[in-house]
Design a protein around this motif. Structure first.
Motif, PDB file in Angstrom:
ATOM      1  N   ASN A  38      21.179  99.701  59.806  1.00  0.00           N
ATOM      2  CA  ASN A  38      19.741  99.988  59.735  1.00  0.00           C
ATOM      3  C   ASN A  38      19.165  99.538  58.407  1.00  0.00           C
ATOM      4  N   LEU A 111      12.877  87.617  63.919  1.00  0.00           N
ATOM      5  CA  LEU A 111      13.589  88.790  64.418  1.00  0.00           C
ATOM      6  C   LEU A 111      13.048  89.218  65.776  1.00  0.00           C
ATOM      7  N   VAL A 113      11.895  91.849  68.599  1.00  0.00           N
ATOM      8  CA  VAL A 113      11.194  93.127  68.539  1.00  0.00           C
ATOM      9  C   VAL A 113      11.604  93.952  69.755  1.00  0.00           C
ATOM     10  N   LEU A 152       9.029  97.096  58.023  1.00  0.00           N
ATOM     11  CA  LEU A 152       9.776  96.864  59.255  1.00  0.00           C
ATOM     12  C   LEU A 152      11.003  97.761  59.251  1.00  0.00           C
ATOM     13  N   SER A 153      11.192  98.522  60.308  1.00  0.00           N
ATOM     14  CA  SER A 153      12.443  99.248  60.506  1.00  0.00           C
ATOM     15  C   SER A 153      13.275  98.395  61.446  1.00  0.00           C
ATOM     16  N   ILE A 154      14.466  98.033  60.985  1.00  0.00           N
ATOM     17  CA  ILE A 154      15.314  97.096  61.716  1.00  0.00           C
ATOM     18  C   ILE A 154      16.643  97.777  62.003  1.00  0.00           C
ATOM     19  N   SER A 155      17.028  97.804  63.258  1.00  0.00           N
ATOM     20  CA  SER A 155      18.301  98.387  63.657  1.00  0.00           C
ATOM     21  C   SER A 155      19.112  97.345  64.413  1.00  0.00           C
ATOM     22  N   GLY A 157      19.612  94.324  63.781  1.00  0.00           N
ATOM     23  CA  GLY A 157      18.925  93.046  63.849  1.00  0.00           C
ATOM     24  C   GLY A 157      17.670  93.019  64.695  1.00  0.00           C
ATOM     25  N   VAL A 158      17.263  94.180  65.244  1.00  0.00           N
ATOM     26  CA  VAL A 158      16.083  94.257  66.112  1.00  0.00           C
ATOM     27  C   VAL A 158      15.044  95.171  65.452  1.00  0.00           C
ATOM     28  N   ILE A 159      13.789  94.722  65.410  1.00  0.00           N
ATOM     29  CA  ILE A 159      12.714  95.534  64.833  1.00  0.00           C
ATOM     30  C   ILE A 159      12.390  96.676  65.788  1.00  0.00           C
ATOM     31  N   THR A 160      12.505  97.916  65.266  1.00  0.00           N
ATOM     32  CA  THR A 160      12.233  99.100  66.080  1.00  0.00           C
ATOM     33  C   THR A 160      10.893  99.747  65.733  1.00  0.00           C
TER      34      THR A 160
END
Length: 168
Positions: A38, A111, A113, A152-155, A157-160
């Protein structure tokens, strides 16, 4: 190397001058790596588009966002701080509107989404200024979108989540 500090001819740390700072209900959250996969990262969003397969993609330019005393320290070190000479000749360093942005690396990251992404945008029409829910279509259509910092919150490799950072 690009560094930015908002300048609306209003100086901090000078008596009698109006200072614009973060509204009390909107706070910058530090962009730091969490444990595991994360990450919370400040970025300019350069593009948001939907692929033919329906997947949304976001092109982001990572930045470092500083506020308060840390903003002044970094700006002073980098030669970007404003300075005022007091009546006693003492120099006072400051940044306009209490923030400073550093963008040394122009690398763009594309990235994916999440389909369940949460988008929060600054609601400049509310009093006091607050946050409101937004959509990818709204984000895609924002004028000057790449001039606003976002978190950006990224988990994995995917923006959450995408949260617009308030700047005066």
């Amino acid at each position: 190397m690009i560094t930015l500090s908002c300048n609306q001819n209003q100086r901090a740390n000078k008596p009698g001058r109006k200072t614009i700072t973060q509204p009390p209900n909107i706070h910058a959250r530090p962009a730091v790596a969490d444990t595991g996969n994360n990450l919370r990262q400040f970025a300019y969003i350069k593009n948001v588009q939907q692929q033919q397969n329906g997947q949304w993609m976001c092109t982001a330019d990572y930045i470092t966002f500083y506020m308060g005393d840390k903003a002044v320290q970094v700006a002073k070190k980098r030669g970007g701080a404003a300075v005022d000479t007091g009546a006693n000749g003492k120099l006072t360093y400051f940044v306009y509107n209490d923030y400073y942005i550093v963008n040394d690396n122009k690398k763009l990251r594309k990235l994916p989404v999440s389909s369940a992404v949460v988008i929060k945008l600054v609601d400049f029409k509310s009093n006091p200024i607050g946050m409101r829910n937004g959509s990818l279509n709204e984000l895609m259509g924002m004028k000057s979108r790449d001039a606003y910092p976002f978190i950006l919150s990224i988990s994995k490799g995917v923006i959450t989540s995408i949260t617009q950072q308030y700047v005066p």
